[in-house]
Design an enzyme around this catalytic site. Structure first.
Site, short mmCIF file in Angstrom:
data_model
loop_
_atom_site.label_atom_id
_atom_site.label_comp_id
_atom_site.label_asym_id
_atom_site.label_seq_id
_atom_site.Cartn_x
_atom_site.Cartn_y
_atom_site.Cartn_z
N LYS A 136 -12.37 -12.23 0.49
CA LYS A 136 -11.67 -11.04 -0.29
C LYS A 136 -10.19 -11.11 0.11
O LYS A 136 -9.95 -11.73 1.17
CB LYS A 136 -12.06 -9.62 -0.10
N LYS A 150 -15.38 -8.56 11.33
CA LYS A 150 -14.11 -8.30 12.27
C LYS A 150 -14.46 -8.71 13.45
O LYS A 150 -13.40 -9.29 14.20
CB LYS A 150 -13.84 -6.94 11.88
N LYS A 157 -5.72 -7.79 4.20
CA LYS A 157 -4.32 -7.67 5.19
C LYS A 157 -4.31 -8.31 6.37
O LYS A 157 -3.08 -8.40 6.79
CB LYS A 157 -4.19 -6.04 5.46
P1 TYM Z 1 -8.24 -0.41 4.10
O1 TYM Z 1 -7.07 -0.09 4.74
O2 TYM Z 1 -8.76 -1.72 4.62
O3 TYM Z 1 -7.86 -0.79 2.70
C1 TYM Z 1 -7.37 0.38 1.70
C2 TYM Z 1 -8.43 0.45 0.51
O4 TYM Z 1 -8.10 -0.73 -0.43
C3 TYM Z 1 -9.48 -1.27 -0.74
N1 TYM Z 1 -9.28 -2.99 -0.49
C4 TYM Z 1 -9.47 -3.36 -1.70
N2 TYM Z 1 -9.79 -3.42 -2.92
C5 TYM Z 1 -10.09 -4.33 -3.90
N3 TYM Z 1 -9.99 -5.78 -3.45
C6 TYM Z 1 -9.67 -5.93 -2.01
N4 TYM Z 1 -9.65 -7.34 -1.69
C7 TYM Z 1 -9.51 -4.88 -1.17
N5 TYM Z 1 -9.10 -4.71 0.28
C8 TYM Z 1 -8.96 -3.61 0.30
C9 TYM Z 1 -10.47 -0.71 0.59
O5 TYM Z 1 -11.26 -0.82 -0.25
C10 TYM Z 1 -9.85 0.76 0.43
O6 TYM Z 1 -10.06 1.62 -0.26
N6 TYM Z 1 -11.77 2.22 6.35
C11 TYM Z 1 -10.70 2.27 5.21
C12 TYM Z 1 -9.94 3.60 5.38
C13 TYM Z 1 -10.34 4.67 5.53
C14 TYM Z 1 -10.88 5.56 4.45
C15 TYM Z 1 -11.33 6.70 5.21
C16 TYM Z 1 -11.09 5.38 3.04
C17 TYM Z 1 -10.31 5.42 6.59
N7 TYM Z 1 -10.94 6.75 6.38
C18 TYM Z 1 -11.90 7.84 4.39
C19 TYM Z 1 -11.72 6.40 2.16
C20 TYM Z 1 -12.16 7.67 2.98
C21 TYM Z 1 -9.96 0.83 5.22
O7 TYM Z 1 -9.81 0.23 6.23
O8 TYM Z 1 -9.30 0.55 4.11
#
Ligand code: TYM
Length: 329
Positions: free
Chosen positions: A197, A115, A200
């Site tokens: 990957k 990032k 978003k």
């Molecule tokens: P975030 O918001 O980027 O993504 C949300 C969830 O989607 C999954 N994900 C994917 N899975 C498969 N293929 C992909 N290309 C892909 N892109 C995203 C992510 O792995 C995630 O599960 N830091 C985390 C949010 C968070 C969190 C937490 C998660 C904050 N605190 C505590 C679990 C527990 C995040 O930025 O996810």
């Protein structure tokens, strides 16, 4: 208290929620609600580690909450809340910063490197510290299980290390959490570049399909998705990463098994396959959006208020225990 295990996960209200986050994370949450005490957060303080437009952020927080509900998260069974509503998350982050984590831990985080890119020196401290806030989210609720996509694995590993370190210093304060990562669909790749990957934050919207995308547009994106050399539909992540990714999307959104799909498409070409996949995606989006559109803003507000009340109780209890252990209370 019952003796069910606790499960925690979250999504950032940044960018447009796409099918990758749905497949990798949210779709597996729905099935886990019976078995575990589930807590799902809209992690808005994570979203501001990258600059957000305040009006857009407000809208996206509501949007993610509605997406949870439309996906089948049931607020009667699970807690749904907005992270910033519970100040214990940031308070615990501070404590973990001081006692649980080292600069060298955060320097290893691949997501920070991705990032921040070449501008690590000018990246915000918040972006650097992001995994510690995530550890606080998890540890605050005595979480056993964390269902996430593959890209969050390293962050959950860090949460485990932090928990162990603090337990070593202060006794058994924290449950050591475990990531749950799907065997298939934990890493959905970008439509135009299957080496990256699906994300978003990608500025090229043709790389991903948002859950709220216009359906014709989504179909066009599938038709434009890159394919690999050759013409056979086979599942081979190394040799045919684009087709492997499209097969995964097909299987996940169409409720099919990959080996069966491969059989069905024997002797057929990429174009037939993509046309069918476009229909599968269209049907999925259409069903999803019908549910989404039935949820009112008022319903979302009520769910978030109720969720915050329930989360607050748990968080306050735990934070007091931690404050007591470290000597500030
Ligand atoms: P975030 O918001 O980027 O993504 C949300 C969830 O989607 C999954 N994900 C994917 N899975 C498969 N293929 C992909 N290309 C892909 N892109 C995203 C992510 O792995 C995630 O599960 N830091 C985390 C949010 C968070 C969190 C937490 C998660 C904050 N605190 C505590 C679990 C527990 C995040 O930025 O996810």
């Amino acid at each position: 208290m019952d003796n069910k295990k606790t499960l925690f996960s979250g999504v950032q209200p940044s960018g447009r929620f796409n099918i990758a986050g749905y497949i990798g994370a949210v779709s597996q949450w729905v099935k886990m609600q019976e078995k575990y005490n589930c807590i799902f957060s809209i992690v808005d303080y994570h979203a501001i580690t990258i600059k957000q437009d305040p009006q857009v952020l407000k809208r996206q927080i509501k949007e993610v909450a509605k997406i949870y509900l439309a996906a089948g998260i049931d607020p009667k069974k699970s807690i749904i809340f907005q992270q910033s509503a519970i100040s214990a998350h940031t308070e615990l982050t501070w404590i973990l910063n001081c006692y649980g984590v080292r600069m060298s831990d955060l320097n290893k985080m691949t997501q920070f490197k991705d990032k921040a890119g070449k501008n690590q020196e000018s990246a915000s401290v918040g972006l650097f510290d992001y995994p510690v806030l995530m550890a606080a989210d998890i540890l605050l609720y005595n979480t056993n299980l964390v269902p996430v996509g593959e890209d969050q694995k390293q962050h959950v590993e860090l949460a485990r290390d932090i928990a162990k370190r603090i337990n070593f210093q202060f006794g058994d304060l924290f449950v050591v959490p475990q990531a749950i990562i799907k065997e298939e669909g934990a890493r959905i790749m970008s439509l135009l570049n299957p080496k990256n990957k699906m994300s978003k934050s990608d500025t090229n919207q043709n790389n991903s399909i948002a859950l709220l995308d216009d359906i014709d547009l989504a179909k066009k994106k599938i038709m434009k998705a890159v394919t690999d050399s050759g013409s056979e539909i086979v599942y081979d992540k190394e040799e045919k990463p684009a087709i492997a990714n499209l097969l995964t999307i097909y299987a996940q959104l169409g409720n099919r098994e990959i080996p069966r799909l491969v059989k069905d498409y024997q002797g057929k070409g990429y174009s037939d396959f993509k046309k069918d996949l476009a229909e599968v995606v269209a049907k999925f989006l259409s069903d999803f959006q019908t549910k989404y559109n039935k949820i009112s803003d008022k319903e979302v507000e009520d769910v978030l208020n109720e969720g915050a009340k329930r989360a607050e109780k748990l968080a306050k209890y735990k934070l007091d225990e931690i404050k007591n252990a470290i000597g500030v209370k």
